[in-house]
Write an enzyme that holds these catalytic residues in place. Sequence first.
Site, PDB file in Angstrom:
ATOM      1  N   TYR A  58       0.979  -1.300  -0.101  1.00 52.74           N
ATOM      2  CA  TYR A  58      -0.107  -0.051  -0.112  1.00 52.74           C
ATOM      3  C   TYR A  58       0.823   1.389   0.000  1.00 52.74           C
ATOM      4  CZ  TYR A  58      -4.547  -2.191   0.693  1.00 52.74           C
ATOM      5  OH  TYR A  58      -5.692  -3.087   0.791  1.00 52.74           O
TER       6      TYR A  58
ATOM      7  N   LYS B 263       3.737 -15.243   3.307  1.00 52.66           N
ATOM      8  CA  LYS B 263       4.182 -15.910   1.947  1.00 52.66           C
ATOM      9  C   LYS B 263       5.655 -16.298   1.872  1.00 52.66           C
ATOM     10  CE  LYS B 263       2.933 -17.856  -2.023  1.00 52.66           C
ATOM     11  NZ  LYS B 263       2.084 -19.116  -1.855  1.00 52.66           N
TER      12      LYS B 263
ATOM     13  N   ASP C  97      -1.911 -18.634   1.383  1.00 47.31           N
ATOM     14  CA  ASP C  97      -2.743 -19.320   0.466  1.00 47.31           C
ATOM     15  C   ASP C  97      -3.632 -20.371   1.374  1.00 47.31           C
ATOM     16  OD1 ASP C  97      -0.256 -20.444   0.651  1.00 47.31           O
ATOM     17  OD2 ASP C  97      -0.224 -21.214  -1.327  1.00 47.31           O
TER      18      ASP C  97
ATOM     19  N   ASP D 182      -6.026  -7.316   4.170  1.00 44.87           N
ATOM     20  CA  ASP D 182      -7.240  -6.573   3.570  1.00 44.87           C
ATOM     21  C   ASP D 182      -8.059  -7.984   2.996  1.00 44.87           C
ATOM     22  OD1 ASP D 182      -8.628  -4.764   2.118  1.00 44.87           O
ATOM     23  OD2 ASP D 182      -7.630  -5.054   0.467  1.00 44.87           O
TER      24      ASP D 182
ATOM     25  N   ASP E 173     -11.796  -9.609   4.930  1.00 45.43           N
ATOM     26  CA  ASP E 173     -13.013  -9.639   3.843  1.00 45.43           C
ATOM     27  C   ASP E 173     -13.603 -11.122   3.887  1.00 45.43           C
ATOM     28  OD1 ASP E 173     -12.849  -6.972   3.123  1.00 45.43           O
ATOM     29  OD2 ASP E 173     -13.673  -7.284   1.251  1.00 45.43           O
TER      30      ASP E 173
HETATM   31  C1  IPM Z   1     -10.330  -1.802   3.743  1.00 43.86           C
HETATM   32  C2  IPM Z   1     -10.634  -1.080   2.336  1.00 43.86           C
HETATM   33  C3  IPM Z   1      -9.322  -0.242   2.064  1.00 43.86           C
HETATM   34  C4  IPM Z   1      -7.973  -0.884   2.033  1.00 43.86           C
HETATM   35  C5  IPM Z   1      -9.606   0.593   0.603  1.00 43.86           C
HETATM   36  C6  IPM Z   1     -10.805   1.462   0.555  1.00 43.86           C
HETATM   37  C7  IPM Z   1      -8.410   1.272   0.417  1.00 43.86           C
HETATM   38  O1  IPM Z   1     -10.604  -2.165   1.534  1.00 43.86           O
HETATM   39  O2  IPM Z   1     -10.101  -1.006   4.828  1.00 43.86           O
HETATM   40  O3  IPM Z   1     -10.176  -2.866   4.078  1.00 43.86           O
HETATM   41  O4  IPM Z   1      -7.762  -1.562   1.104  1.00 43.86           O
HETATM   42  O5  IPM Z   1      -7.367  -0.734   2.886  1.00 43.86           O
HETATM   43 MG    MG Z   2     -10.695  -4.122   2.493  1.00 47.47          MG
END
Ligand code: IPM
Ligand code: MG
Length: 362
Positions: A146, A195, A227, A251, A255
């Site tokens: 990032y 990784k 993975d 990240d 999710d």
């Molecule tokens: C998160 C989001 C952000 C990230 C985006 C919006 C830049 O996906 O906070 O997980 O990737 O960190």
């Molecule tokens: Mg995210």
Amino acid sequence: MRLRLAVIPGDGIGPEIVREARKVLNRVAQLYGHQIEATQVLMGGASIDACGEPLTDEALEVIRQQDAILMGSVGGNPATSPWYQLPPQKRPEAALLRLRKEMGLFANLRPAYLYKELRSACPLRDEIIGDGFDMMIMRELTGGLYFGQRKTEEIDGVMTAVDTLTYNEMEIRRIAKRAFDIAMKRRKKVCSVDKANVLDSSRLWRKVVEEVAKDYPEVSWEHMLVDNCAMQLVKDPRQFDVILTENMFGDILSDEASMVTGSIGMLSSASLNDTKFGLYEPSGGSAPDIAGKDLANPIATILSAAMMLRYTFDLDQEAAAVEAAVQQVLTEGYRTGDIMAEGCTQVGTVAMGDLITERIRG
Ligand code: IPM
Ligand code: MG
């Protein structure tokens, strides 16, 4: 206590979900005798529209004067929003990255917990869910891909893009320590994800994590390749307590973890630095497709506000009161659309916020 907050509603569903979290906080303040001083700050698309850039220096200065940030979400639909015609560093998401970096918010905590009431919203089979799961993703937030150098250029007539993944041992050590500290307050297990079979940065990650682990003899820990971790999260999520990982892996895995708890609309988050300052926001995005329709689930934002009470202000009792109110509303069968199940009562964003607010006990 005086709670000085920067409130950043942001874009998409941001303003709606933040409004519900503020209702909850106001109720807590009323019942427990606190004063909330909230200052609205523009960020993301809302700031581009008003000021021509996603985060102004003035806004950042205002944020620095506060104890914590309560945030909704930033960003729009890249296919249709004019914000995405701008160069990358002028887009809504760039503001969030700048804010994380400028405030030194390196430790991102994302708790993924399966409420037993939400079992049917969990896409996993019953025998995998077992008696449920409860994990904390510790994502490094100010390093890695990032924030590494990047460029896009033509080399010998071929368009080429480069992103760099850099970590130094100091950055790894401080997030690893946080992860082990948190594990000590939980089930005392850390799974460090990397990784290392490919990346140098991961090999350094492993070495530093091993050093840090020596200071925590009570914590059982392991390394896991990313993975494999992605697979284990759906195969046997109960094995995890604290998952420690770098920015990009975190990240993606957060999710995934949110989805196994039923919905990203349930996943709160706290981003912390070396002080008590924190940024509290739901882990989900701005969901422009459902914005303004009273459909968004405000629970992740409300639970983020509870994390704020706990981590920035040390108001454990107040945080627990918010969490108990969320639990009670779910037990009573109220659901937003994303977690709706047979036999439950579907409600909108505002009603969900009201129901939770009414159930907060002083
Ligand atoms: C998160 C989001 C952000 C990230 C985006 C919006 C830049 O996906 O906070 O997980 O990737 O960190
Ligand atoms: Mg995210």
